[in-house]
Design a protein around this motif. Sequence first.
Motif, PDB file in Angstrom:
ATOM      1  N   UNK A   1       0.678  -1.103   0.034  1.00  0.00           N
ATOM      2  CA  UNK A   1       0.017   0.045  -0.156  1.00  0.00           C
ATOM      3  C   UNK A   1       0.959   1.348  -0.040  1.00  0.00           C
ATOM      4  N   UNK A   2       0.557   2.224  -0.765  1.00  0.00           N
ATOM      5  CA  UNK A   2       1.534   3.402  -1.180  1.00  0.00           C
ATOM      6  C   UNK A   2       1.070   4.392   0.011  1.00  0.00           C
ATOM      7  N   UNK A   3       1.805   5.291   0.254  1.00  0.00           N
ATOM      8  CA  UNK A   3       1.497   6.481   1.058  1.00  0.00           C
ATOM      9  C   UNK A   3       2.408   7.598   0.616  1.00  0.00           C
ATOM     10  N   UNK A   4       1.996   8.802   0.771  1.00  0.00           N
ATOM     11  CA  UNK A   4       2.771   9.853   0.654  1.00  0.00           C
ATOM     12  C   UNK A   4       2.776  10.909   1.793  1.00  0.00           C
ATOM     13  N   UNK A   5       3.887  11.549   2.293  1.00  0.00           N
ATOM     14  CA  UNK A   5       3.798  12.317   3.279  1.00  0.00           C
ATOM     15  C   UNK A   5       4.492  13.587   2.812  1.00  0.00           C
ATOM     16  N   UNK A   6       3.789  14.814   3.139  1.00  0.00           N
ATOM     17  CA  UNK A   6       4.435  16.126   2.801  1.00  0.00           C
ATOM     18  C   UNK A   6       5.687  16.650   3.569  1.00  0.00           C
ATOM     19  N   UNK A   7       6.190  17.641   3.197  1.00  0.00           N
ATOM     20  CA  UNK A   7       7.665  18.015   4.015  1.00  0.00           C
ATOM     21  C   UNK A   7       7.458  18.099   5.473  1.00  0.00           C
ATOM     22  N   UNK A   8       6.404  18.507   5.945  1.00  0.00           N
ATOM     23  CA  UNK A   8       5.958  18.608   7.534  1.00  0.00           C
ATOM     24  C   UNK A   8       5.560  17.619   8.215  1.00  0.00           C
ATOM     25  N   UNK A  12      -0.504  13.018   2.846  1.00  0.00           N
ATOM     26  CA  UNK A  12      -1.098  13.831   1.785  1.00  0.00           C
ATOM     27  C   UNK A  12      -1.941  12.616   0.803  1.00  0.00           C
ATOM     28  N   UNK A  13      -1.468  11.477   0.673  1.00  0.00           N
ATOM     29  CA  UNK A  13      -2.026  10.369   0.083  1.00  0.00           C
ATOM     30  C   UNK A  13      -1.812   9.048   0.590  1.00  0.00           C
ATOM     31  N   UNK A  14      -2.905   8.274   0.601  1.00  0.00           N
ATOM     32  CA  UNK A  14      -2.841   6.685   0.790  1.00  0.00           C
ATOM     33  C   UNK A  14      -3.660   5.963   0.024  1.00  0.00           C
ATOM     34  N   UNK A  15      -3.333   4.735  -0.291  1.00  0.00           N
ATOM     35  CA  UNK A  15      -3.954   3.865  -1.390  1.00  0.00           C
ATOM     36  C   UNK A  15      -5.402   3.566  -0.965  1.00  0.00           C
ATOM     37  N   UNK A  16      -6.324   3.267  -1.495  1.00  0.00           N
ATOM     38  CA  UNK A  16      -7.689   2.915  -1.384  1.00  0.00           C
ATOM     39  C   UNK A  16      -7.437   1.734  -0.340  1.00  0.00           C
ATOM     40  N   UNK A  17      -6.620   0.759  -0.536  1.00  0.00           N
ATOM     41  CA  UNK A  17      -6.557  -0.354   0.489  1.00  0.00           C
ATOM     42  C   UNK A  17      -6.568  -0.058   1.844  1.00  0.00           C
ATOM     43  N   UNK A  18      -6.142   1.307   2.098  1.00  0.00           N
ATOM     44  CA  UNK A  18      -6.333   1.762   3.666  1.00  0.00           C
ATOM     45  C   UNK A  18      -7.596   1.545   4.293  1.00  0.00           C
ATOM     46  N   UNK A  19      -8.711   1.957   3.268  1.00  0.00           N
ATOM     47  CA  UNK A  19     -10.074   1.975   3.822  1.00  0.00           C
ATOM     48  C   UNK A  19     -10.504   0.457   4.112  1.00  0.00           C
ATOM     49  N   UNK A 127      -2.640  -5.761   1.742  1.00  0.00           N
ATOM     50  CA  UNK A 127      -2.148  -4.514   1.549  1.00  0.00           C
ATOM     51  C   UNK A 127      -1.370  -4.303   0.122  1.00  0.00           C
ATOM     52  N   UNK A 128      -1.936  -5.237  -0.924  1.00  0.00           N
ATOM     53  CA  UNK A 128      -1.127  -5.274  -2.261  1.00  0.00           C
ATOM     54  C   UNK A 128      -1.668  -4.185  -2.827  1.00  0.00           C
ATOM     55  N   UNK A 129      -0.846  -3.302  -3.601  1.00  0.00           N
ATOM     56  CA  UNK A 129      -1.561  -2.155  -4.447  1.00  0.00           C
ATOM     57  C   UNK A 129      -2.506  -2.651  -5.442  1.00  0.00           C
TER      58      UNK A 129
END
Length: 181
Positions: A1-8, A12-19, A127-129
């Motif tokens: 499962x992919x996620x993105x975190x901003x510089x602070x 800012x993003x997480x895959x639908x698998x999160x839900x 948790x596979x994309x």
Amino acid sequence: MIFAIDPVGALSHVSPEWTKLTGQPIAAALNEGWLSCLHDHDRPIVKRILVQAVETASEFCIQFRLRSTDGGARWIGAGGVPSFGPPGRTFLGYLGSMTELSLDGAETPAAFGNIGRFVPPPPHPMTTASDHLETIADHLLIANALIENDGAKAALPGLREALYEVGRALAKKVEAERRLN
């Protein structure tokens, strides 16, 4: 499962698998909302590692318990690789991956984290994309971890550039989806 975190340090993003895994809507998980799905004892450890990683723009690796839709706790392995872009290699945040850990009965898991190389654990079916772009990001993150061990460090800048471009593509996709909703 992919996620993105901003510089602070905000998600800012997480895959639908999160839900699917947690029951928490993606919109509720953004920023620091996802932390509410962590086991109470593991939350301070995860927050501490993320703060340290953001302060130093370093790779990180964490293991923690996450509440799942069935009410139980799932062990998760996660980590991120920093992304730098113009101008002047500005720190943009992290592209990361998380997967459910398959623990055998002999293991006594504990929450932990460290700053340094992120070596993704083997993917778990839960948790596979499901998205091709996120699958590419997962594979690039695995390649990033392997490249140092195999003596191919000269390829690391190109790999990091590929991670940056995939992160940008994911960000554009997420922005387009937000405009549609």
